[in-house]
Design an enzyme around this catalytic site. Structure first.
Site, short mmCIF file in Angstrom:
data_model
loop_
_atom_site.label_atom_id
_atom_site.label_comp_id
_atom_site.label_asym_id
_atom_site.label_seq_id
_atom_site.Cartn_x
_atom_site.Cartn_y
_atom_site.Cartn_z
N THR A 306 0.72 -1.20 0.00
CA THR A 306 0.26 -0.01 -0.02
C THR A 306 0.83 1.39 0.11
OG1 THR A 306 0.07 0.41 2.45
CG2 THR A 306 -1.46 -1.20 1.60
N ASP A 307 0.25 2.48 -0.24
CA ASP A 307 0.90 3.76 0.08
C ASP A 307 0.80 4.01 1.40
OD1 ASP A 307 2.25 6.17 -0.17
OD2 ASP A 307 1.46 6.47 -1.97
N TRP A 308 1.03 5.14 2.06
CA TRP A 308 0.98 5.52 3.53
C TRP A 308 -0.38 5.52 3.82
CZ3 TRP A 308 5.63 6.82 6.37
CH2 TRP A 308 5.18 7.72 7.60
N ASP A 310 -3.06 3.53 3.75
CA ASP A 310 -4.15 3.73 2.82
C ASP A 310 -4.98 2.70 2.97
OD1 ASP A 310 -4.16 5.65 1.04
OD2 ASP A 310 -2.53 5.01 -0.04
#
Length: 765
Positions: A306-308, A310
């Site tokens: 994932t991104d930060w 998310d």
């Protein structure tokens, strides 16, 4: 004989790789059988470094940075965390500190946990080893795209991988393969620009540079790359970060997918997911994109991260999950393998364990995710060599590496206007250097440089030359006057500015022969870079107009991450040079171009708009080009960019002749051979980028684009020298996608163009 030897060697290497792969698979399956559910879930969790640093909170660490043994033990031993990312306190660390910190983490992971599985450490090293003091900083990706130099892109990635490994970090969250179609978007400069083919070509070069052409990331000079952000991240309706996008099936496959598909085929080991929403569905919860398209159709066998925060965002921001636990269920079942949590990791670990026990997430999905995590760790050779020592990397920050960064900056800088050949300037010219970007290393580099927003750059880059310092070094301080006129605020928004000696700058122009006006943006990325006005700021516009009114020639130097609109004063500028975000050696490269030591060769990787409501890419439909003569209406929305994709001048001239095809008709499956003659008709050597575009004159059901880039090659020609450039197209290059996303290669008439030359041919069944 040579062919046979080569074939034998290739088969031998392939057999070794196959045996090695089978051996690793057996080790992974053995580990999986030994692991508890809690240990498996921990491998799927990633935390930020501050969580295990000594400090009063999880959000900041004390200085100097040191690990908190209890916090680290809680994360690694109790919760079995498998990955750590980021720097601490949003600040670059020395190679020595990186080695100290990560080796301590690895020691605990491998000696105090039951199974001794190493962690995998990841950082955003997007234009060099950006979080390491003394590392080599290259131009940001948008500038690299302007260079059109495949070899330099690969070389830059190789150096970044080397210096990242010298920092004891094996995983790089790069490259950005999002299509930079929208100049309003805050991360346009992190992309390779607006063209799918250009992004595809340079993305593969970057993967090969990071991972090696054979993807042997166990080599201690290579890193695991992470493609980002899958998929369509930049295509927001509002032009603002992490806001909704609406992408049709044909547009998704025609424009946004090609670079990712090619990078996956090039062997990239990991991929990061789009933080936004497509067609109403958050991508982190989109099973069709993450499993059906990415893992099944494209055959991606690597790690999906994932991104930060998310997964948490599915609940707290996007509201498709009524709780954090429900958000975890949606994301993991959609195809996420690792969650970048980054702070409160306990709810993820505990919640996912509960979901498996409740039957809401299948154990097969967990095993698949953990298998992918372990596969990357084994490919990186972390089980045998969990650390790489900075002493084993003698070329770190070397003159050789600095030369590569300089070369990239020099080839990326783009000359957009040169009235009466005012450039290059004589070295006895007296110049006024002015503008907010004239004396700033921060603005030369952009964000993701020593810190997230780049605001700490001045602390670490003092040994390099700003534009002002480079010009002084080039022609002597006695020939250079300086007054900023406008400067950036230290507080407020990252791109705000204020008047700072404007009247003094105007007065000083009287003593100069030429004015070098350095304007653009301060550093930003992600949400802090959102804006409501694409025009260059009012203060900088006023400075430009006042200086132009002095009657002295003005060279406008743009230092910006996206094309800020300059049409209010562009006609009053005598020359325009786009530097993008050229890195620590951008000032030196620019000075060499301004004073003729280097002949500029950069080409725009995007369309530079003339007005805020005319942000149309060169890839557009014919209806965008309705002329006033075609009807009774006064069309203000005609295609009218300030500068066109691919534009870029030289100090020499090039002549194109004899655009030829092997024949006038081709059948599907044939190779289409194209050639064109290019001659340097000027009096100095120069590099030229030859762009080949295609146009589908008519298509069934879907309106074709006016033209599309299909090939490019950068050549170097001496004065008077000619070269025949040849391209091989396949008929697959001419396909388009229908409204359902199905690929169609259709018989009919096509045109190919190079510069102002056009040739037509027919494709037949």
């Amino acid at each position: 004989m040579n062919f046979r030897i080569g074939l034998i060697i290739s088969l031998f290497i392939a057999s070794i790789c196959m045996v090695k792969g089978q051996s690793q698979d057996k080790k992974i399956e053995k580990l999986l059988k030994q692991m508890t559910l809690e240990e498996k879930v921990g491998q799927m969790a990633q935390i930020t470094l501050d969580v295990v640093g000594k400090g009063q909170t999880r959000f900041a660490s004390d200085e100097p940075l040191a690990l908190d043994a209890d916090s680290l033990r809680r994360a690694l031993v109790k919760y079995n965390i498998g990955s750590v990312l980021n720097t601490a306190n949003n600040r670059a660390l020395s190679r020595e500190k990186w080695y100290e910190i990560i080796s301590q983490i690895q020691t605990m992971a491998m000696k105090e946990t039951r199974l001794g599985i190493p962690i995998i450490y990841g950082v955003d090293e997007i234009h060099g080893a950006t979080y390491t003091v003394g590392a080599t900083m290259f131009p940001q990706q948008i500038g690299q795209a302007a260079s059109r130099n495949r070899d330099l892109v690969r070389k830059g990635a190789e150096i970044t991988a080397y210096e990242t490994r010298a920092s004891n970090i094996p995983w790089n969250f790069s490259p950005v393969l999002d299509l930079g179609l929208d100049p309003r978007f805050s991360r346009m400069w992190e992309s390779f620009g607006e063209d799918p083919y250009l992004s595809t070509q340079l993305g593969v070069e970057m993967i090969d540079g990071y991972e090696g052409v054979d993807n042997n990331i166990g080599d201690p000079t290579h890193v695991a790359s992470s493609l980002k952000h899958f998929l369509g991240y930049h295509a927001t309706v509002s032009g603002k970060d992490r806001t909704p996008a609406y992408i049709s099936p044909d547009a998704l496959r025609e424009y946004h997918l090609p670079a990712f598909k090619a990078a996956i085929e090039a062997g990239a080991h990991t991929i990061m997911i789009n933080s936004g929403i497509i067609n109403g569905i958050p991508v982190h919860a989109n099973y069709e994109l993450l499993t059906k398209l990415l893992k099944e159709e494209l055959g991606f066998e690597g790690l999906v991260v994932t991104d930060w925060a998310d997964i948490e965002n599915l609940h707290r921001r996007d509201r498709v999950a009524s709780s954090n636990k429900e958000a975890i269920r949606l994301a993991i079942n959609a195809g996420i393998d690792m969650s970048m949590i980054p702070y409160q990791y306990e709810p993820f670990c505990e919640g996912l364990v509960e979901l498996v026990k409740e039957g809401k997430v299948k154990m097969e999905r967990i095993d698949d995710a953990v298998r992918r995590v372990l596969k990357v760790k084994m490919a990186l050779n972390l089980f045998e060599k969990p650390n790489t020592h900075y002493k084993d990397y003698p070329k770190f920050g070397s003159k050789e590496f600095e030369k590569a960064a300089y070369d990239m900056a020099a080839e990326s800088i783009t000359l957009l206007k040169n009235t009466e050949n005012i450039l290059p300037l004589a070295k006895n010219t007296k110049v006024l250097v002015t503008g907010p970007n004239a004396n700033s290393m921060r603005t030369l580099n952009g964000a993701w440089t020593y810190s997230w927003q780049g605001e700490k750059t001045e602390e670490f880059a003092g040994q390099y030359n700003t534009i002002l310092e480079a010009v002084q070094k080039e022609i002597g301080e006695k020939n250079v006057f300086y007054q900023p006129g406008v400067s950036y605020k230290m507080d407020g928004h990252y791109y705000e500015d204020q008047l700072d000696g404007l009247e003094e700058a105007v007065k000083m122009a009287a003593n100069a022969d030429v004015i070098l006006l350095c304007v653009g943006e301060n550093t930003y990325t992600e949400k802090p870079g959102d804006l409501n006005d694409l025009y260059l700021s009012d203060n900088q516009t006023e400075l430009a107009k006042r200086l132009a009114a002095t009657g002295k020639p003005v060279v406008l130097i743009l230092n910006e991450g996206r094309p800020r609109i300059i049409s209010k004063f562009e006609q009053e500028m005598d020359a325009i040079v786009q530097t993008y975000l050229p890195g620590n050696f951008g000032g030196d490269a620019l000075a060499d171009i301004l004073f003729g030591d280097v002949n500029p060769s950069g080409k725009l990787p995007y369309t530079y708009p003339r007005y805020p409501n005319a942000t149309i890419s060169y890839i557009h439909k014919p209806s965008e080009e309705q002329k006033k003569a075609e009807g009774v209406y006064n069309y203000e929305a005609d295609y009218n960019p300030q500068f066109i994709f691919g534009e870029g001048l030289s100090y020499t001239t090039f002549d194109y002749k004899n655009l030829k095809l092997a024949k006038k008709a081709f059948t599907k499956g044939e190779t289409i051979k194209v050639s064109v003659d290019v001659q340097n008709t000027g009096d100095r050597a120069g590099k030229e980028v030859v762009h080949l575009f295609s146009s589908d004159l008519y298509a069934t059901g879907i309106t074709p684009d006016v033209k599309r880039l299909r090939r490019f090659e950068k050549i170097n020609l001496a004065p008077g020298e000619s070269k025949t450039v040849t391209f091989d197209l396949t008929t697959d290059d001419l396909k388009y996608f229908d409204a359902t996303g199905k690929a169609i290669t259709e018989a009919g008439e096509f045109e190919l163009s190079v510069a102002d030359l056009v040739v037509r041919f027919e494709l037949v069944d």
